[in-house]
Design a protein around this motif. Structure first.
Motif, PDB file in Angstrom:
ATOM      1  N   HIS A  75       1.001  -1.207  -0.060  1.00 39.77           N
ATOM      2  CA  HIS A  75       0.043  -0.069  -0.040  1.00 39.77           C
ATOM      3  C   HIS A  75       0.696   1.363   0.186  1.00 39.77           C
ATOM      4  N   HIS A  76       0.545   1.945  -0.875  1.00 37.39           N
ATOM      5  CA  HIS A  76       1.539   3.434  -1.135  1.00 37.39           C
ATOM      6  C   HIS A  76       2.906   2.996  -1.312  1.00 37.39           C
ATOM      7  N   ALA A  77       3.181   1.701  -2.349  1.00 38.27           N
ATOM      8  CA  ALA A  77       4.472   1.576  -2.743  1.00 38.27           C
ATOM      9  C   ALA A  77       4.492   1.785  -4.019  1.00 38.27           C
ATOM     10  N   ARG A  78       5.522   2.440  -4.540  1.00 34.89           N
ATOM     11  CA  ARG A  78       5.708   2.899  -5.910  1.00 34.89           C
ATOM     12  C   ARG A  78       6.452   1.784  -6.676  1.00 34.89           C
ATOM     13  N   LEU A  79       6.350   1.397  -7.782  1.00 34.13           N
ATOM     14  CA  LEU A  79       6.916   0.309  -8.601  1.00 34.13           C
ATOM     15  C   LEU A  79       7.953   0.920  -9.209  1.00 34.13           C
ATOM     16  N   HIS A  80       9.095   0.167  -9.333  1.00 33.16           N
ATOM     17  CA  HIS A  80      10.306   0.362  -9.925  1.00 33.16           C
ATOM     18  C   HIS A  80      10.311  -0.094 -11.666  1.00 33.16           C
ATOM     19  N   ARG A  81       9.444  -1.080 -11.722  1.00 36.26           N
ATOM     20  CA  ARG A  81       9.589  -1.564 -13.321  1.00 36.26           C
ATOM     21  C   ARG A  81       8.305  -2.018 -13.603  1.00 36.26           C
ATOM     22  N   ASP A  82       7.960  -2.436 -14.798  1.00 34.96           N
ATOM     23  CA  ASP A  82       6.642  -2.790 -15.380  1.00 34.96           C
ATOM     24  C   ASP A  82       6.390  -4.283 -14.568  1.00 34.96           C
ATOM     25  N   ILE A  83       5.152  -4.685 -14.375  1.00 33.71           N
ATOM     26  CA  ILE A  83       4.759  -5.996 -13.769  1.00 33.71           C
ATOM     27  C   ILE A  83       3.732  -6.475 -14.565  1.00 33.71           C
ATOM     28  N   ALA A  84       3.786  -7.850 -15.196  1.00 38.18           N
ATOM     29  CA  ALA A  84       2.737  -8.346 -16.080  1.00 38.18           C
ATOM     30  C   ALA A  84       1.540  -8.758 -15.245  1.00 38.18           C
ATOM     31  N   GLU A  85       0.517  -8.927 -15.863  1.00 33.66           N
ATOM     32  CA  GLU A  85      -0.752  -9.296 -15.063  1.00 33.66           C
ATOM     33  C   GLU A  85      -0.501 -11.090 -14.473  1.00 33.66           C
ATOM     34  N   GLY A  86      -0.753 -11.075 -13.362  1.00 31.72           N
ATOM     35  CA  GLY A  86      -0.720 -12.384 -12.686  1.00 31.72           C
ATOM     36  C   GLY A  86       0.857 -12.623 -12.110  1.00 31.72           C
ATOM     37  N   GLU A  87       1.748 -11.529 -12.303  1.00 29.38           N
ATOM     38  CA  GLU A  87       2.982 -11.929 -11.819  1.00 29.38           C
ATOM     39  C   GLU A  87       3.080 -11.241 -10.206  1.00 29.38           C
ATOM     40  N   ILE A  88       3.903 -12.176  -9.625  1.00 30.32           N
ATOM     41  CA  ILE A  88       4.109 -11.739  -8.105  1.00 30.32           C
ATOM     42  C   ILE A  88       5.262 -10.291  -7.965  1.00 30.32           C
ATOM     43  N   VAL A  89       4.499  -9.501  -7.367  1.00 28.63           N
ATOM     44  CA  VAL A  89       5.500  -8.163  -6.971  1.00 28.63           C
ATOM     45  C   VAL A  89       6.377  -8.534  -5.958  1.00 28.63           C
ATOM     46  N   GLY A  90       7.625  -8.127  -6.212  1.00 23.40           N
ATOM     47  CA  GLY A  90       8.704  -8.607  -5.126  1.00 23.40           C
ATOM     48  C   GLY A  90       9.108  -7.289  -4.268  1.00 23.40           C
ATOM     49  N   TRP A  91       9.629  -7.521  -3.279  1.00 19.54           N
ATOM     50  CA  TRP A  91      10.481  -6.287  -2.444  1.00 19.54           C
ATOM     51  C   TRP A  91      11.221  -5.650  -3.399  1.00 19.54           C
ATOM     52  N   ALA A  92      11.887  -6.115  -4.209  1.00 18.12           N
ATOM     53  CA  ALA A  92      13.048  -5.531  -5.092  1.00 18.12           C
ATOM     54  C   ALA A  92      12.202  -4.466  -6.045  1.00 18.12           C
ATOM     55  N   ASP A  93      10.730  -4.801  -6.311  1.00 17.03           N
ATOM     56  CA  ASP A  93      10.045  -3.936  -7.459  1.00 17.03           C
ATOM     57  C   ASP A  93       9.608  -2.836  -6.940  1.00 17.03           C
ATOM     58  N   VAL A  94       9.729  -2.358  -5.748  1.00 15.44           N
ATOM     59  CA  VAL A  94       9.160  -1.237  -5.103  1.00 15.44           C
ATOM     60  C   VAL A  94      10.017  -0.443  -4.315  1.00 15.44           C
ATOM     61  N   ALA A  95       9.532   0.966  -4.302  1.00 17.21           N
ATOM     62  CA  ALA A  95      10.278   1.780  -3.475  1.00 17.21           C
ATOM     63  C   ALA A  95       9.879   1.717  -1.876  1.00 17.21           C
ATOM     64  N   MET A  96      10.283   1.127  -0.899  1.00 23.23           N
ATOM     65  CA  MET A  96       9.571   0.641   0.142  1.00 23.23           C
ATOM     66  C   MET A  96      10.553   1.604   1.328  1.00 23.23           C
ATOM     67  N   VAL A  97       9.703   2.388   1.950  1.00 24.92           N
ATOM     68  CA  VAL A  97      10.210   3.139   3.122  1.00 24.92           C
ATOM     69  C   VAL A  97      10.409   2.390   4.265  1.00 24.92           C
ATOM     70  N   GLU A  98      11.555   2.318   4.843  1.00 26.36           N
ATOM     71  CA  GLU A  98      12.068   1.357   6.129  1.00 26.36           C
ATOM     72  C   GLU A  98      11.199   2.169   7.392  1.00 26.36           C
ATOM     73  N   ASP A  99       9.985   2.029   7.678  1.00 28.02           N
ATOM     74  CA  ASP A  99       9.428   2.626   8.650  1.00 28.02           C
ATOM     75  C   ASP A  99       9.390   1.178   9.666  1.00 28.02           C
ATOM     76  N   ASP A 100       8.534   1.515  10.826  1.00 27.20           N
ATOM     77  CA  ASP A 100       8.526   0.518  11.829  1.00 27.20           C
ATOM     78  C   ASP A 100       8.021  -0.896  11.594  1.00 27.20           C
ATOM     79  N   THR A 101       6.859  -0.530  10.614  1.00 27.92           N
ATOM     80  CA  THR A 101       6.319  -1.805  10.127  1.00 27.92           C
ATOM     81  C   THR A 101       7.021  -2.655   9.314  1.00 27.92           C
ATOM     82  N   VAL A 102       7.660  -1.987   8.468  1.00 29.77           N
ATOM     83  CA  VAL A 102       8.780  -2.961   7.675  1.00 29.77           C
ATOM     84  C   VAL A 102       9.793  -3.461   8.477  1.00 29.77           C
ATOM     85  N   ARG A 103      10.300  -3.018   9.358  1.00 26.66           N
ATOM     86  CA  ARG A 103      11.482  -3.435  10.225  1.00 26.66           C
ATOM     87  C   ARG A 103      10.923  -4.396  11.034  1.00 26.66           C
TER      88      ARG A 103
END
Length: 456
Positions: A410-438
């Motif tokens: 939620h509120h994670a921006r994609l780094h690359r195109d993702i095909a329909e049905g493809e799993i989104v990975g940690w490496a595919d998004v700009a993730m803020v290192e907040d308390d929940t992520v930690r």
């Protein structure tokens, strides 16, 4: 269960169990309708982002809000009235509070509130299953160390299924499969908040009158909520997840023991000891006969081989519906009443120090999958939204593939195109290192060993 008797004793002694509710949405409102009529429970306070919404929830569920609302937590405790606040931390810290009910629906808020409750020595009933699937094993571990109860919410399917699994094992049966029913077709994975009410047969106006949130209810239809709930069951009841997501086989109650048995015995399961959700629709859209759309089930078996002959004979003598071999059978409950039943969890935590289901394993995880072709730069909108749905996987598989948990999509921006049905990975998004992520990363490190063991 004797909980009603124990609650009455507390009421008679003038020592009710004091409860704080965080989140006055649909689930919270259902609980409000019943805590008002349950002797021995006192609603000390409600915390919601909108105090006006909390008051409306009281009025909608039969309360006389003018008479019920207190001006402070101290007054609420002395007069057995209810304080409304927009400050969840203040509610959790309130003197005399016994049990916190976390019903925000937000995984980040759920985890944060659980940690605060543990810090303040309060029992926590986690309605927000998304938080439990994201970091539940770690929250449960911290609660145990602090001497408080961390519990699933009775009335929601995971706690009810865990209760049935516990029953079967206590009776000496082997659990083959456990889960729930839902309304499902493969096309539902593409459902969005704009299309959801058509699937439910409601108008937007009817949904609004019922206090229903389009994105939340869309997660029920698009497969996400089923995946989350099955992950919660697998992690609490020590069951396995299917290797590549839920099958959603069409199945009525009379066929549970025939369809939900291992493939080697004619069923659809990869192996025994797993979770699964059954559909109330045939794949062509026809309704399943005697469907289990609103219910829960457990499939279990008599001991294999000659040693189980006596139990199988008893099944037959007492009219138990089995598969053709007489070995597999099922127990089901046709309905679940969600927040109307939540008092069971509150009472069990406060009076017995016991959870109604608790996450102790990391067997299963839920990862974000693209609903449609997604472009680099797009913002993911999380569970039940327009961009992704949640797929159940073994936790070991999720970790190995670097899958992005649906609770963080939620509120994670994609780094690359993702095909329909493809799993989104940690490496595919700009993730803020907040308390929940930690917290999630800590949970993965702490429980990765159990995740790998469950996948083997």
């Amino acid at each position: 269960m004797n909980l009603a008797r124990m609650l009455k004793a507390r009421a008679d002694a003038g020592r009710p169990v004091r409860v704080g509710l965080i989140g006055a949405g649909k689930f919270g409102s259902m609980f409000l309708s019943q805590i008002r009529t349950t002797p021995g429970l006192h609603l000390l306070g409600i915390a919601d982002l909108s105090a006006t919404r909390a008051r409306q929830a009281l009025e909608r569920t039969g309360w006389d809000a003018d008479a019920a609302i207190a001006a402070s937590f101290d007054e609420a405790r002395r007069t057995e009235r209810t304080m409304l606040t927009e400050d969840a931390q203040a509610l959790i810290a309130a003197d005399g509070l016994d049990v916190v009910v976390e019903a925000t629906g937000s995984p980040a808020a759920g985890a944060r509130h659980a940690l605060l409750a543990i810090e303040h020595g309060k029992h926590i009933v986690m309605v927000t299953v998304e938080a439990d699937v994201l970091v539940g094993p770690l929250l449960a571990e911290r609660a145990r160390k602090a001497g408080v109860v961390y519990s699933m919410a009775y009335g929601d399917q995971p706690a009810l299924v865990c209760d049935m699994v516990d029953w079967a094992r206590t009776c000496g049966f082997n659990v083959v499969c456990a889960g729930k029913g839902t309304k499902y077709l493969p096309s539902f994975h593409r459902s969005t908040p704009d299309t959801i009410w058509d699937l439910y047969g409601l108008t937007a106006e009817q949904a609004a009158q019922g206090g229903m949130n389009a994105q939340m209810f869309n997660s029920f239809a698009d497969g996400t909520k089923s995946s989350i709930e099955m992950a919660a069951i697998a992690n609490a009841a020590d069951l396995k997840a299917p290797s590549d997501g839920l099958l959603f086989p069409p199945c009525g109650v009379d066929d549970l023991a025939t369809i939900l048995r291992p493939r080697g015995d004619g069923g659809v399961l990869e192996h025994s000891g797993t979770v699964e959700t059954v559909s109330s629709l045939e794949r062509d859209g026809r309704p399943v006969f005697r469907d289990l759309r609103w219910g829960v089930y457990v499939v279990f078996e008599a001991e294999p081989g000659p040693s189980g002959d006596y139990a199988r004979r008893c099944f037959k003598e007492y009219g138990v519906v089995t598969d053709s071999s007489g070995r597999y059978t099922a127990l089901y409950r046709p309905y679940h009443m969600i927040g109307l039943e939540l008092g069971v969890s509150v009472a069990a935590a406060a009076l017995r120090g016991e959870p109604t289901g608790v996450t102790e394993h990391f067997n299963a995880d839920v990862v974000a999958v693209a609903k449609r072709p997604l472009k680099a730069g797009e913002m993911l909108d999380g569970e039940g939204g327009f961009t992704v749905w949640g797929k159940l996987l073994p936790a070991g598989t999720s970790l190995a593939r670097g899958g992005l948990p649906i609770g963080l999509a939620h509120h994670a921006r994609l780094h690359r195109d993702i095909a329909e049905g493809e799993i989104v990975g940690w490496a595919d998004v700009a993730m803020v290192e907040d308390d929940t992520v930690r917290l999630r990363r800590e949970m993965e490190r702490r429980f990765s060993g159990t995740a790998q063991a469950a996948a083997e």
